[in-house]
Design a protein around this motif. Sequence first.
Motif, short mmCIF file in Angstrom:
data_model
loop_
_atom_site.label_atom_id
_atom_site.label_comp_id
_atom_site.label_asym_id
_atom_site.label_seq_id
_atom_site.Cartn_x
_atom_site.Cartn_y
_atom_site.Cartn_z
N GLN A 153 12.24 61.96 16.97
CA GLN A 153 11.65 60.82 16.28
C GLN A 153 11.18 59.75 17.26
O GLN A 153 10.21 59.03 16.99
CB GLN A 153 12.68 60.21 15.31
N GLN A 154 11.85 59.64 18.40
CA GLN A 154 11.49 58.61 19.35
C GLN A 154 10.36 59.03 20.28
O GLN A 154 9.48 58.23 20.61
CB GLN A 154 12.72 58.21 20.19
N TRP A 155 10.37 60.32 20.73
CA TRP A 155 9.43 60.74 21.75
C TRP A 155 8.48 61.85 21.33
O TRP A 155 7.59 62.23 22.09
CB TRP A 155 10.22 61.23 22.99
N GLY A 156 8.63 62.36 20.12
CA GLY A 156 7.81 63.47 19.69
C GLY A 156 6.32 63.17 19.68
O GLY A 156 5.50 63.96 20.18
N GLU A 157 5.93 62.04 19.12
CA GLU A 157 4.51 61.70 19.04
C GLU A 157 3.91 61.52 20.43
O GLU A 157 2.78 61.94 20.70
CB GLU A 157 4.35 60.42 18.23
N TYR A 158 4.68 60.90 21.34
CA TYR A 158 4.22 60.70 22.71
C TYR A 158 4.02 62.05 23.39
O TYR A 158 3.02 62.28 24.09
CB TYR A 158 5.25 59.88 23.47
N PHE A 159 4.96 62.96 23.20
CA PHE A 159 4.87 64.29 23.81
C PHE A 159 3.64 65.03 23.30
O PHE A 159 2.87 65.61 24.09
CB PHE A 159 6.13 65.09 23.49
N LEU A 160 3.42 65.04 22.01
CA LEU A 160 2.29 65.76 21.43
C LEU A 160 0.97 65.22 21.94
O LEU A 160 0.04 65.97 22.25
CB LEU A 160 2.34 65.68 19.91
N HIS A 162 13.69 69.34 23.69
CA HIS A 162 14.72 68.34 23.93
C HIS A 162 14.20 67.29 24.91
O HIS A 162 13.61 67.64 25.94
CB HIS A 162 15.97 69.00 24.51
N PHE A 163 14.44 66.03 24.59
CA PHE A 163 13.96 64.94 25.41
C PHE A 163 15.12 64.28 26.15
O PHE A 163 16.23 64.18 25.64
CB PHE A 163 13.25 63.89 24.56
N GLN A 164 14.82 63.84 27.37
CA GLN A 164 15.81 63.16 28.19
C GLN A 164 15.15 61.96 28.87
O GLN A 164 13.98 62.03 29.26
CB GLN A 164 16.37 64.11 29.26
N VAL A 165 15.90 60.90 29.00
CA VAL A 165 15.42 59.70 29.68
C VAL A 165 16.36 59.39 30.83
O VAL A 165 17.58 59.29 30.64
CB VAL A 165 15.33 58.50 28.72
N SER A 166 15.82 59.22 32.02
CA SER A 166 16.63 58.93 33.19
C SER A 166 17.25 57.55 33.06
O SER A 166 16.57 56.57 32.76
CB SER A 166 15.78 59.01 34.46
N LYS A 167 18.55 57.45 33.31
CA LYS A 167 19.23 56.16 33.27
C LYS A 167 18.75 55.25 34.39
O LYS A 167 18.74 54.03 34.25
CB LYS A 167 20.74 56.36 33.39
N GLU A 168 18.35 55.84 35.50
CA GLU A 168 17.96 55.06 36.67
C GLU A 168 16.51 54.61 36.62
O GLU A 168 16.19 53.47 36.93
CB GLU A 168 18.22 55.86 37.95
N THR A 169 15.59 55.52 36.26
CA THR A 169 14.16 55.21 36.35
C THR A 169 13.49 55.00 35.01
O THR A 169 12.41 54.41 34.95
CB THR A 169 13.43 56.36 37.08
N GLY A 170 14.09 55.48 33.93
CA GLY A 170 13.45 55.40 32.63
C GLY A 170 12.42 56.48 32.40
O GLY A 170 11.75 56.49 31.36
N ASP A 171 12.26 57.41 33.36
CA ASP A 171 11.30 58.50 33.21
C ASP A 171 11.70 59.40 32.04
O ASP A 171 12.88 59.64 31.80
CB ASP A 171 11.22 59.34 34.48
N VAL A 172 10.70 59.92 31.35
CA VAL A 172 10.94 60.80 30.21
C VAL A 172 10.68 62.25 30.61
O VAL A 172 9.67 62.55 31.24
CB VAL A 172 10.02 60.44 29.02
N SER A 173 11.60 63.12 30.27
CA SER A 173 11.45 64.55 30.54
C SER A 173 11.67 65.32 29.24
O SER A 173 12.33 64.85 28.32
CB SER A 173 12.46 65.02 31.60
N ALA A 174 11.10 66.52 29.20
CA ALA A 174 11.29 67.38 28.03
C ALA A 174 11.41 68.82 28.48
O ALA A 174 10.76 69.25 29.44
CB ALA A 174 10.12 67.24 27.05
#
Length: 391
Positions: free
Chosen positions: A114-121, A143-155
């Motif tokens: 719900q948080q990152w799906g639209e951005y990913f698509l 599956h989405f992950q956000v780095s605690k240190e950098t805020g980068d988004v990974s999937a």
Amino acid sequence: MKLLYISCLFLLLGFVADSQKLIRGVVVDEANKLPLDKATVFINGTSSGTTTNEAGEFILRIPNGRHIIIGFSSGFDTYGKFINSGDTLNNVVISLKKKPSKSDSEVYQINEWQQWGEYFLANFLGSNENTKDCRIKNTRAIHFQVSKETGDVSATADVPLIIENKALGYTIIYKLESFHCNFKTLLINYTGYALFQPMSGNTAQLREWEKRRRMIYYGSIMHFMRSIYRNEIEEEGFEIRSLKKVFSLTAKPTLFDSAALDSTKTINDTNAVRTGGYRDIEDQIINPDNYKDVIGAPLSADSIAYAIDRTTAGLYFENFLLVLYKGVTETEQYKQVDMSSQLVLVNKRPLEIESDGSFYDYRDLMILGYWTWSQQIRWLLPYDYILTATE
């Protein structure tokens, strides 16, 4: 502004050729050497793929040239290896390693669709008003992950994504290995492997799909690389120019120049400490207002390309390469698009190009402009796509 690394491995390999060979082999568990049935094997970026039988055996057609052969099965890491149609292809062994167990101490926060799906698509498939034309059927696998240190988004995805592209008439089995966005540099890169499965359709549908595929092909990076290989840049409607970005003495402090962040340094001091390396290239892209674009005269294909051997061409250029497509567009939609792109060899190494338009090492190339849009999954064609003659 969005940047794109061509790190999608399905962009790399395949071949358009009249001749094909059969490759025979077996998929086994690397730990115990037992055969794996129902494992998937395919030639990356093409429509050639199959699954193994109960004995782990497979037979697959491989187009002429160099390719990456992919093997995967549930619970195992993806196998990928370069293979050449000129090699011995009768007893190929694909050994799959079991995936390691995940550590309890994760450095990432898990986030929901719900948080990152639209951005990913939007950045993976490509934005489109009609999402039914191209959709991922199993989004829950992502599956989405956000780095605690950098805020980068990974999937990542545990199973292959099933992408239904009704606009171009393909179902794409996509093995997503990684998706990463660096919000500091605005750099997006993703890696994965794709098997294209042509959809069945009636005569009208097939005609419409081919029309759309042709539209996508013209001006694409596949079209450009094939033109480079054949030394037919001008004939195919491309114009290439050298593009140099000159640092301005009135530039603001940049993200990558530590000296510029020191208020005791002058602009001249900052300019003097620039290295001209990878960080400098990123700076030129992220801070375009700090640079002046110096565009050179049109270049010939043989000024940047050369023969490496009988089947491979090399591409090398200094600074940036400005690529403009001036060929005939078949729809009014494309006449409204600025079909210009920029290429930069971030590691200052030549690209190797096959006749189908595939190239590597993909990590050496960064693109900007039109191709950052056209290279999203929604607009991709398999590398065994053959441009048909118009009626």
